[in-house]
Design an enzyme around this catalytic site. Sequence first.
Site, mmCIF file in Angstrom:
data_model
loop_
_atom_site.group_PDB
_atom_site.id
_atom_site.type_symbol
_atom_site.label_atom_id
_atom_site.label_comp_id
_atom_site.label_asym_id
_atom_site.label_seq_id
_atom_site.Cartn_x
_atom_site.Cartn_y
_atom_site.Cartn_z
ATOM 1 N N GLU A 274 0.848 -1.215 0.000
ATOM 2 C CA GLU A 274 0.000 0.000 0.000
ATOM 3 C C GLU A 274 0.871 1.248 0.000
ATOM 4 O OE1 GLU A 274 -1.871 -1.134 3.762
ATOM 5 O OE2 GLU A 274 -0.379 0.157 4.731
ATOM 6 N N PRO A 275 1.650 1.432 -1.053
ATOM 7 C CA PRO A 275 2.527 2.601 -1.078
ATOM 8 C C PRO A 275 1.772 3.888 -1.363
ATOM 9 C CG PRO A 275 3.192 0.907 -2.670
ATOM 10 C CD PRO A 275 1.799 0.600 -2.237
ATOM 11 N N ARG A 312 7.460 19.608 4.126
ATOM 12 C CA ARG A 312 8.451 18.557 4.414
ATOM 13 C C ARG A 312 9.830 19.080 4.813
ATOM 14 N NH1 ARG A 312 10.214 14.880 1.532
ATOM 15 N NH2 ARG A 312 9.975 13.201 3.043
ATOM 16 N N TYR A 316 10.632 17.849 8.545
ATOM 17 C CA TYR A 316 11.517 16.686 8.718
ATOM 18 C C TYR A 316 12.964 16.983 8.365
ATOM 19 C CZ TYR A 316 6.916 14.522 7.914
ATOM 20 O OH TYR A 316 5.591 14.187 7.933
ATOM 21 N N CYS A 341 6.082 34.603 8.271
ATOM 22 C CA CYS A 341 6.823 35.265 9.348
ATOM 23 C C CYS A 341 7.294 34.272 10.401
ATOM 24 C CB CYS A 341 5.951 36.317 10.007
ATOM 25 S SG CYS A 341 5.366 37.516 8.840
HETATM 26 N N1 LLP Z 1 0.279 2.555 4.892
HETATM 27 C C1 LLP Z 1 0.172 3.134 6.099
HETATM 28 C C2 LLP Z 1 -0.571 2.461 7.151
HETATM 29 C C3 LLP Z 1 0.800 4.364 6.325
HETATM 30 O O1 LLP Z 1 0.705 4.936 7.526
HETATM 31 C C4 LLP Z 1 1.515 5.002 5.285
HETATM 32 C C5 LLP Z 1 2.165 6.280 5.497
HETATM 33 C C6 LLP Z 1 1.550 4.361 4.033
HETATM 34 C C7 LLP Z 1 0.934 3.132 3.876
HETATM 35 C C8 LLP Z 1 2.258 4.960 2.861
HETATM 36 O O2 LLP Z 1 3.610 5.108 3.099
HETATM 37 P P1 LLP Z 1 4.627 5.536 1.921
HETATM 38 O O3 LLP Z 1 4.590 4.454 0.867
HETATM 39 O O4 LLP Z 1 4.149 6.803 1.370
HETATM 40 O O5 LLP Z 1 5.931 5.616 2.601
HETATM 41 N N2 LLP Z 1 4.643 12.704 5.821
HETATM 42 C C9 LLP Z 1 5.818 11.847 5.720
HETATM 43 C C10 LLP Z 1 5.436 10.416 5.455
HETATM 44 C C11 LLP Z 1 4.422 9.886 6.441
HETATM 45 C C12 LLP Z 1 3.933 8.517 6.069
HETATM 46 C C13 LLP Z 1 2.732 8.186 6.865
HETATM 47 N N3 LLP Z 1 2.200 6.900 6.598
HETATM 48 C C14 LLP Z 1 6.711 12.410 4.638
HETATM 49 O O6 LLP Z 1 6.415 13.491 4.126
HETATM 50 O O7 LLP Z 1 7.740 11.843 4.302
#
Ligand code: LLP
Length: 435
Positions: A274-275, A312, A316, A341
């Site tokens: 689930e990306p 981001r 981070y 600001c």
């Molecule tokens: N599945 C679940 C349960 C998740 O919590 C997430 C992301 C994904 C899938 C998808 O993950 P991905 O493939 O995108 O890595 N805001 C942060 C990333 C937070 C991810 C949160 N959960 C950033 O900007 O890098």
Amino acid sequence: MQEAEIKIGGISVRDLAEQYGTPLYVYDAERIRDNFRRLSSALRGHYPEVSVYYAIKACNNLEIAKLLVEQGAGIDAASPNEIRLAQALGLSGERILYTGNSLSDDDLAAGLRAGVIFNVDDHGVLKRLFALGRPRCMSFRINPSSEDIATPDLTPFAGPSAKFGIHPRFVEEAYRTALENGVERLGVHMMPHSQASKPESFAHVTGKLLDLIGPVARKLGFQLEFLDIGGGLGIPYRRELPPLDVDAVAREVAAVVRRKCAEHGLKTPRLVMEPGRYFVGDAGYVLGRVISIKQGYRTILGTDISMNTMARPVMYGAYHEVRINGRGGQTAPMAMTGQVCENTDMWISEREFPAEVAEGDVVVLMDAGAYGHVMSYDYNGRLRPAEVLVDGGQSRLIRRRDTFEDLVSRMCLSEDIQKRLREAAGEASGQAAGG
Ligand code: LLP
């Protein structure tokens, strides 16, 4: 030195900035489709039964999610509203996976009504869940320890520092409770990392998960219908890094699943991923403009891309490549800021930029498709940007820019303020009509 224009899906960023204004999110549809096909065919090439969901939290514009659903993706939803987004895409039931955190009774009831696959991240919630109803199919998000999957920008989502997932000690209790409550179809889930850049991380932590769940399944006498290894596929925000080899990820994961399932006497389950980032991250851009070039303690490029346009970097310390359209040649160290600001709004404190940069130049922040617009906000009255999709050489608006009216529309206002707002709107439209 004049550099070539930067283009997105064949359209120059200068034209896009002129037509739609800045700051602006732009997405390349074909890149999104390519990203999906690359991963999906890698997984299917190495494993017989695969389902791919899109974690819609990464970019929730329905026109973007639709591109993935058209390719065969389901949706991973984090909240009832994300379930509703998935339903708006024509999905229902088990094409929707529901992975929430600290779910309230209302959140649980929404998932039950929609008949989604529940992916529960806390065994403590089961009492409330089963008091409300029984999912037909569910999984548990397990938190396997994860020493070696930290990524440079983000802390890992598993291990002792993470808020997510069920501690190994409670895994048996969680599955026993589900079985006792008559759930017949069970899977297992993890989401141990995001922006993971080493292929071997995926197989490594998959092996750990199967070592945890294998003995539990055997003892309680159930088979796993699916194994969901989450998202987390990283993208090379730094151009010098190689892209993640998703074929290697799929090959190594498939091998470890077969091996561990044989070891633990399990049938091989359906493999689920689930990306979010992998599908949309490198297909999105933020376009802005250089508004000012301030000389002082350092040279500061003031742009209309602020910390609230793209959170981001400030949130981070994440790196994004930033290019100045049409400029190359000699460089000089400069900072880059937005219009907010806050000193943290200096989201690049020092980087080499083309020395010939000028006011009005178009700035392109790369790899902004994931966790970009969804994490934008309207601090300082700097409103959320528009979104544009480029497909087949054409661009179209898929979200209009927020307006002042949007800013005040959700405030519950006393009559005097409402009157003044009406008057101001009348004057503004009068002025517009009068040219
Ligand atoms: N599945 C679940 C349960 C998740 O919590 C997430 C992301 C994904 C899938 C998808 O993950 P991905 O493939 O995108 O890595 N805001 C942060 C990333 C937070 C991810 C949160 N959960 C950033 O900007 O890098």
